[in-house]
Design an enzyme around this catalytic site. Structure first.
Site, PDB file in Angstrom:
ATOM      1  N   MET A   1      -2.836   5.260   0.179  1.00 51.01           N
ATOM      2  CA  MET A   1      -4.264   4.906   0.202  1.00 51.01           C
ATOM      3  C   MET A   1      -4.354   3.404   0.471  1.00 51.01           C
ATOM      4  SD  MET A   1      -5.358   7.243  -3.051  1.00 51.01           S
ATOM      5  CE  MET A   1      -3.822   6.945  -3.928  1.00 51.01           C
ATOM      6  N   HIS A   2      -4.389   3.074   1.755  1.00 50.31           N
ATOM      7  CA  HIS A   2      -4.269   1.657   2.133  1.00 50.31           C
ATOM      8  C   HIS A   2      -5.530   0.837   1.820  1.00 50.31           C
ATOM      9  CE1 HIS A   2      -0.752   2.933   4.474  1.00 50.31           C
ATOM     10  NE2 HIS A   2      -1.507   3.843   5.052  1.00 50.31           N
ATOM     11  N   ASP A   3      -6.629   1.225   2.470  1.00 48.39           N
ATOM     12  CA  ASP A   3      -7.798   0.337   2.477  1.00 48.39           C
ATOM     13  C   ASP A   3      -8.454   0.091   1.113  1.00 48.39           C
ATOM     14  OD1 ASP A   3      -7.425  -0.018   5.173  1.00 48.39           O
ATOM     15  OD2 ASP A   3      -8.884   1.506   5.765  1.00 48.39           O
TER      16      ASP A   3
ATOM     17  N   THR B   1       0.818  -1.230   0.000  1.00 49.90           N
ATOM     18  CA  THR B   1       0.000   0.000   0.000  1.00 49.90           C
ATOM     19  C   THR B   1       0.847   1.273   0.000  1.00 49.90           C
ATOM     20  OG1 THR B   1      -0.252   0.059   2.420  1.00 49.90           O
ATOM     21  CG2 THR B   1      -1.918  -1.152   1.179  1.00 49.90           C
TER      22      THR B   1
END
Ligand code: BDR
Ligand code: CA
Length: 310
Positions: free
Chosen positions: A241-243, A195
């Site tokens: 922007m991980h999720d 990520t």
């Protein structure tokens, strides 16, 4: 046929991005419910944000179940210094026009998985794994109904984002994460190794503002806040922007690089560290599809094209 999913989240700026992408993808994903858990902000705030997002998108038909207010064993840790006190950065969502369902998220997970066919439901946790960990302890038989668990969490070669070695979701509830890792069902783990390659750069911030859409405006306000906080660290690379990588993975797995691995979550010492063994040393059996690479430009284009459908 759309794949049935349950999203278990702590919205949270990037959780909202993930939720919007899933809401915009009904051909591929059927959201059976949204669970909330204490993580970025207290669970009541996460629930309000999930309900506000559904109000914003006119999808109040999707049920929200509030889950655990704290991890199994550790004291709660929050990330409001990054996501803001509301969890939404500089953005505002409408007041929810519906309430969360009365059932607890853990009960919802157990009931739903118990009445589902084998290997039929995909779980998408984007917060601490407390709800799922407790559900698996209370009702181990539910594992059978899980098709796959696609998790945002973990860190190995990159180091951590809450300690030198731990990623936030794993650190917040390492005991729950440990239970989930050993549940025996297929797990895809998308950690910081992947990520952190997905940044909201100046160019991508411009793509968001140029889109002139209510969802891109919302995401811009959210991510702009995180970029401001992280400016000195990330500079022009922007915040990660991980999720939304989880939903991106479900929609387009070919945009990701992954390796089979054995992953163990440390509960003591280096709390929350994911020890990733890709060489399967000793008796280690693979339990995780470890994602460590992605095609950031194409992934961003995909997410942008989805959320502007809403
Ligand atoms: C994870 O921690 C949270 O702050 C984010 O929402 C994401 O799920 C990244 O480490
Ligand atoms: Ca999250």
């Amino acid at each position: 046929m759309a794949r049935p999913i349950i999203i278990d989240c702590d919205p949270g700026v990037d959780d909202c991005f993930a939720l919007l992408t899933a809401l915009a993808s009904p051909e591929e994903l059927e959201i059976k419910g949204i669970c909330t858990v204490a993580g970025n902000v207290p669970v009541e705030t996460c629930t309000k944000n999930a309900l506000g997002l559904l109000t914003f998108t006119g999808r109040t038909d999707i049920p929200v179940y509030q889950g655990c207010p704290r991890p199994i064993q550790e004291a709660p840790v929050f990330a409001s210094h990054i996501h803001g006190e509301t969890g939404l950065g500089a953005a505002r969502l409408p007041e929810p026009v519906v309430d969360a369902r009365p059932e607890h998220a853990v009960a919802f997970l157990i009931d739903t998985l118990r009445s589902a066919s084998p290997a039929s439901i995909t779980l998408v946790p984007t917060g601490p794994l407390t709800n799922l960990g407790l559900a698996l302890v209370e009702a181990p038989d539910i594992a059978e109904a899980i098709a796959e668990i696609v998790i945002m969490g973990g860190a190995f070669e990159t180091g951590g984002n809450i300690t030198e070695t731990a990623e936030f979701n794993m650190y917040a509830d390492p005991h729950a994460a440990d239970i989930v890792m050993s549940c025996g069902r297929p797990i895809t783990l998308i950690g910081l190794d992947a990520t952190l390659k997905f940044r909201c750069t100046v160019e991508r911030m411009k793509m968001l503002s140029d889109a002139r859409h209510k969802t891109t405006d919302l995401i811009s306000e959210m991510i702009g806040h995180v970029n401001d906080i992280y400016g000195e660290i990330y500079g022009e690379d922007g915040a990660a922007m991980h999720d939304p990588c989880t939903i991106g993975y479900l929609l387009a797995p070919h945009l990701f690089e992954a390796r089979t691995a054995h992953v163990r979550v440390e509960t003591e010492g280096r709390r929350g560290h994911t020890a990733v063994d890709v060489h399967l040393l000793g008796d280690a059996k693979p339990n995780v599809n470890w994602v460590d690479g992605l095609d950031a430009p194409r992934l961003f284009e995909l997410l942008l094209s989805r959320i502007t459908r809403l």
